[in-house]
Every structure is written in C-alpha cells, then in structure tokens.
Design a protein around this motif. Structure first.
Motif, PDB file in Angstrom:
ATOM      1  N   LYS A   1       0.839  -1.091   0.038  1.00  0.00           N
ATOM      2  CA  LYS A   1      -0.008  -0.111  -0.053  1.00  0.00           C
ATOM      3  C   LYS A   1       0.800   1.157   0.037  1.00  0.00           C
ATOM      4  O   LYS A   1       0.679   2.209  -0.788  1.00  0.00           O
ATOM      5  CB  LYS A   1      -0.941   0.041   1.113  1.00  0.00           C
ATOM      6  N   LYS A   2       2.031   1.365   0.773  1.00  0.00           N
ATOM      7  CA  LYS A   2       2.831   2.350   0.912  1.00  0.00           C
ATOM      8  C   LYS A   2       3.524   2.651  -0.419  1.00  0.00           C
ATOM      9  O   LYS A   2       3.549   3.766  -0.868  1.00  0.00           O
ATOM     10  CB  LYS A   2       3.786   2.216   1.939  1.00  0.00           C
ATOM     11  N   ARG A   3       3.968   1.643  -0.951  1.00  0.00           N
ATOM     12  CA  ARG A   3       4.498   1.905  -2.395  1.00  0.00           C
ATOM     13  C   ARG A   3       3.632   2.356  -3.444  1.00  0.00           C
ATOM     14  O   ARG A   3       4.046   3.320  -4.278  1.00  0.00           O
ATOM     15  CB  ARG A   3       5.313   0.583  -2.899  1.00  0.00           C
ATOM     16  N   LEU A   4       2.364   1.920  -3.363  1.00  0.00           N
ATOM     17  CA  LEU A   4       1.631   2.209  -4.431  1.00  0.00           C
ATOM     18  C   LEU A   4       1.120   3.725  -4.324  1.00  0.00           C
ATOM     19  O   LEU A   4       1.106   4.775  -4.859  1.00  0.00           O
ATOM     20  CB  LEU A   4       0.203   1.501  -4.418  1.00  0.00           C
ATOM     21  N   ILE A   5       1.147   4.188  -2.702  1.00  0.00           N
ATOM     22  CA  ILE A   5       0.700   5.611  -2.542  1.00  0.00           C
ATOM     23  C   ILE A   5       2.024   6.378  -2.788  1.00  0.00           C
ATOM     24  O   ILE A   5       1.766   7.583  -3.426  1.00  0.00           O
ATOM     25  CB  ILE A   5       0.396   5.682  -1.168  1.00  0.00           C
ATOM     26  N   ASP A   6       3.293   6.008  -2.475  1.00  0.00           N
ATOM     27  CA  ASP A   6       4.278   6.826  -2.703  1.00  0.00           C
ATOM     28  C   ASP A   6       4.494   7.078  -4.381  1.00  0.00           C
ATOM     29  O   ASP A   6       5.198   8.379  -4.575  1.00  0.00           O
ATOM     30  CB  ASP A   6       5.694   6.048  -2.390  1.00  0.00           C
ATOM     31  N   HIS A   7       4.134   6.293  -5.156  1.00  0.00           N
ATOM     32  CA  HIS A   7       4.108   6.438  -6.778  1.00  0.00           C
ATOM     33  C   HIS A   7       2.957   7.246  -7.007  1.00  0.00           C
ATOM     34  O   HIS A   7       2.815   7.163  -8.483  1.00  0.00           O
ATOM     35  CB  HIS A   7       4.317   4.977  -7.373  1.00  0.00           C
ATOM     36  N   GLY A   8       1.981   7.645  -6.355  1.00  0.00           N
ATOM     37  CA  GLY A   8       0.954   8.176  -6.518  1.00  0.00           C
ATOM     38  C   GLY A   8      -0.067   7.228  -7.694  1.00  0.00           C
ATOM     39  O   GLY A   8      -0.792   7.719  -8.662  1.00  0.00           O
ATOM     40  N   ILE A   9       0.024   5.810  -7.463  1.00  0.00           N
ATOM     41  CA  ILE A   9      -0.876   5.046  -8.194  1.00  0.00           C
ATOM     42  C   ILE A   9      -2.311   4.770  -7.712  1.00  0.00           C
ATOM     43  O   ILE A   9      -2.401   4.721  -6.298  1.00  0.00           O
ATOM     44  CB  ILE A   9      -0.462   3.674  -8.388  1.00  0.00           C
ATOM     45  N   GLU A  10      -3.249   5.154  -8.509  1.00  0.00           N
ATOM     46  CA  GLU A  10      -4.731   5.173  -7.707  1.00  0.00           C
ATOM     47  C   GLU A  10      -5.133   3.502  -7.845  1.00  0.00           C
ATOM     48  O   GLU A  10      -4.592   2.910  -8.753  1.00  0.00           O
ATOM     49  CB  GLU A  10      -5.684   5.704  -8.892  1.00  0.00           C
ATOM     50  N   PHE A  11      -5.963   3.150  -6.614  1.00  0.00           N
ATOM     51  CA  PHE A  11      -6.238   1.718  -6.657  1.00  0.00           C
ATOM     52  C   PHE A  11      -7.524   1.840  -5.687  1.00  0.00           C
ATOM     53  O   PHE A  11      -7.776   2.555  -5.035  1.00  0.00           O
ATOM     54  CB  PHE A  11      -5.043   0.862  -5.689  1.00  0.00           C
ATOM     55  N   THR A  12      -8.079   0.875  -5.771  1.00  0.00           N
ATOM     56  CA  THR A  12      -9.230   0.587  -4.662  1.00  0.00           C
ATOM     57  C   THR A  12      -8.752  -0.336  -3.956  1.00  0.00           C
ATOM     58  O   THR A  12      -7.672  -1.396  -3.910  1.00  0.00           O
ATOM     59  CB  THR A  12     -10.492  -0.230  -5.728  1.00  0.00           C
ATOM     60  N   GLU A  13      -9.042  -0.291  -2.416  1.00  0.00           N
ATOM     61  CA  GLU A  13      -8.503  -1.041  -1.392  1.00  0.00           C
ATOM     62  C   GLU A  13      -9.812  -1.960  -0.967  1.00  0.00           C
ATOM     63  O   GLU A  13     -10.705  -1.365  -0.681  1.00  0.00           O
ATOM     64  CB  GLU A  13      -7.851  -0.230  -0.337  1.00  0.00           C
ATOM     65  N   ARG A  14      -9.374  -3.096  -0.324  1.00  0.00           N
ATOM     66  CA  ARG A  14     -10.267  -4.116   0.247  1.00  0.00           C
ATOM     67  C   ARG A  14      -9.728  -4.798   1.245  1.00  0.00           C
ATOM     68  O   ARG A  14      -8.485  -5.584   1.041  1.00  0.00           O
ATOM     69  CB  ARG A  14     -11.003  -5.139  -0.779  1.00  0.00           C
ATOM     70  N   ASP A  15     -10.159  -4.808   2.557  1.00  0.00           N
ATOM     71  CA  ASP A  15      -9.872  -5.364   3.476  1.00  0.00           C
ATOM     72  C   ASP A  15     -10.395  -6.775   3.692  1.00  0.00           C
ATOM     73  O   ASP A  15     -11.377  -6.897   4.150  1.00  0.00           O
ATOM     74  CB  ASP A  15      -9.836  -4.613   4.952  1.00  0.00           C
ATOM     75  N   ILE A  16      -9.466  -7.600   3.166  1.00  0.00           N
ATOM     76  CA  ILE A  16     -10.187  -8.921   3.016  1.00  0.00           C
ATOM     77  C   ILE A  16     -10.460  -9.665   4.308  1.00  0.00           C
ATOM     78  O   ILE A  16     -11.237 -10.684   4.635  1.00  0.00           O
ATOM     79  CB  ILE A  16      -9.518  -9.851   2.220  1.00  0.00           C
ATOM     80  N   SER A  17      -9.971  -9.047   5.397  1.00  0.00           N
ATOM     81  CA  SER A  17      -9.969  -9.804   6.935  1.00  0.00           C
ATOM     82  C   SER A  17     -11.525  -9.004   7.251  1.00  0.00           C
ATOM     83  O   SER A  17     -12.232 -10.044   8.006  1.00  0.00           O
ATOM     84  CB  SER A  17      -9.001  -9.431   7.942  1.00  0.00           C
ATOM     85  N   LYS A  18     -12.001  -8.132   6.950  1.00  0.00           N
ATOM     86  CA  LYS A  18     -13.506  -7.495   7.266  1.00  0.00           C
ATOM     87  C   LYS A  18     -14.405  -7.734   6.068  1.00  0.00           C
ATOM     88  O   LYS A  18     -15.375  -7.806   6.295  1.00  0.00           O
ATOM     89  CB  LYS A  18     -13.292  -6.013   7.164  1.00  0.00           C
ATOM     90  N   ASP A  19     -13.859  -7.899   4.787  1.00  0.00           N
ATOM     91  CA  ASP A  19     -14.624  -7.961   3.697  1.00  0.00           C
ATOM     92  C   ASP A  19     -14.169  -9.206   2.942  1.00  0.00           C
ATOM     93  O   ASP A  19     -13.584  -9.119   1.822  1.00  0.00           O
ATOM     94  CB  ASP A  19     -14.640  -6.570   2.758  1.00  0.00           C
ATOM     95  N   PRO A  20     -14.455 -10.372   3.514  1.00  0.00           N
ATOM     96  CA  PRO A  20     -13.734 -11.637   2.746  1.00  0.00           C
ATOM     97  C   PRO A  20     -14.218 -11.690   1.461  1.00  0.00           C
ATOM     98  O   PRO A  20     -15.168 -11.474   0.771  1.00  0.00           O
ATOM     99  CB  PRO A  20     -14.449 -12.893   3.653  1.00  0.00           C
ATOM    100  N   LEU A  21     -13.311 -12.401   0.782  1.00  0.00           N
ATOM    101  CA  LEU A  21     -13.643 -12.946  -0.802  1.00  0.00           C
ATOM    102  C   LEU A  21     -14.649 -13.947  -0.882  1.00  0.00           C
ATOM    103  O   LEU A  21     -14.868 -14.706  -0.167  1.00  0.00           O
ATOM    104  CB  LEU A  21     -12.594 -13.375  -1.310  1.00  0.00           C
ATOM    105  N   THR A  22     -15.627 -13.401  -1.784  1.00  0.00           N
ATOM    106  CA  THR A  22     -16.575 -14.612  -2.493  1.00  0.00           C
ATOM    107  C   THR A  22     -15.764 -15.450  -3.408  1.00  0.00           C
ATOM    108  O   THR A  22     -14.918 -15.531  -3.848  1.00  0.00           O
ATOM    109  CB  THR A  22     -17.629 -13.812  -3.031  1.00  0.00           C
ATOM    110  N   ALA A  23     -16.846 -16.703  -3.612  1.00  0.00           N
ATOM    111  CA  ALA A  23     -16.286 -17.632  -4.670  1.00  0.00           C
ATOM    112  C   ALA A  23     -16.063 -17.008  -6.036  1.00  0.00           C
ATOM    113  O   ALA A  23     -15.235 -17.255  -6.566  1.00  0.00           O
ATOM    114  CB  ALA A  23     -17.553 -18.709  -4.755  1.00  0.00           C
TER     115      ALA A  23
END
Length: 136
Positions: free
Chosen positions: A17-39
């Motif tokens: 996350k820090k590396r993406l922010i440092d390079h100014g790269i836009e991204f969507t973030e998802r905390d998979i511990s709180k919002d688990p992945l579906t099938a």
C-alpha cells in the motif's frame, strides 16, 4: 483500475500500500479480513494466476496446518469453498488489474503496475546510484 486486497495486520500488505501511494498510483483497497472474498472473487483471481490455487493459498498459515487436508485431492470447487470459509488461507496482499495478478509483496514485481514514466524514473535513479557507487 488497480485493486489491492490486503489485511492491515500483514506487513507485506502495508508495504504494498505504501509503495502504491508513494508512486501516486490510484487503486481500490479492500480489507479481506473484514470483507472476505466470495467464490466469484476467487474465481476471478484464479483466472489471472499463473499456477491456480498454488499461487493463492498460504501454506505457512495456521489454518493450513490445522485443516490437515490433502489439498491435492480436492476439486477446484472444494478448494474455492475452503478459501471462502477460511480467508486466512489466502496469501496477502493481492494486487491486480484486468491483465495481471501479483500475490504477496515484491519490490521488483510491483513495478509492472507502475506507469511507464514512474518505471523510467526508477530506472534512472538506479542507474545514477550505480554510477555513484562505481566512482567511489
């Protein structure tokens, strides 16, 4: 759009996350511990992976050892169900777009997600540093 699936407790996730922010790269973030992945999420990741579930499953996590399952004998559907029900089996962070997936944090591999100008700047910096080291 670049996606970052992470768990804040993971140092690799925080570094990515820090590396993406440092390079100014836009991204969507998802905390998979709180919002688990579906099938469906896992199927999407599998389509992008080079080695299927082998890329996604963390063999070093506690759940992997506790389950005592022979993963080689499971069908893909059974593996997906297992990952949905045991989210800590999934390696983190997951960085992906429509064409590629990076599992875990790798300083070298994350560069492939950087825009061309950012990769050029990194290369120029590395070359300047190498020249400085040679002259010392």
């Amino acid at each position: 759009m670049l996606n970052l699936y992470l768990a804040p407790s993971s140092s690799s996730s925080r570094r990515a996350k820090k590396r993406l922010i440092d390079h100014g790269i836009e991204f969507t973030e998802r905390d998979i511990s709180k919002d688990p992945l579906t099938a469906d999420d896992i199927k999407r990741l599998l389509r992008l992976s080079e080695n299927g579930t082998e890329d996604l499953i963390s063999t070093r996590c506690i759940s992997y050892r506790k389950l005592k399952v022979n993963f080689d004998n499971l069908t893909v559907s059974q593996l997906i169900d297992l990952m949905v029900n045991h989210t800590d089996l999934i390696r983190r962070p997951l960085i992906f777009n429509d064409q590629q997936l990076q599992v875990g944090f790798s300083e070298e591999n994350i560069r492939s997600f950087l825009p061309r100008h950012a990769r050029k700047e990194l290369l120029d910096d590395m070359l300047a540093h190498a020249d400085a080291v040679e002259t010392v």
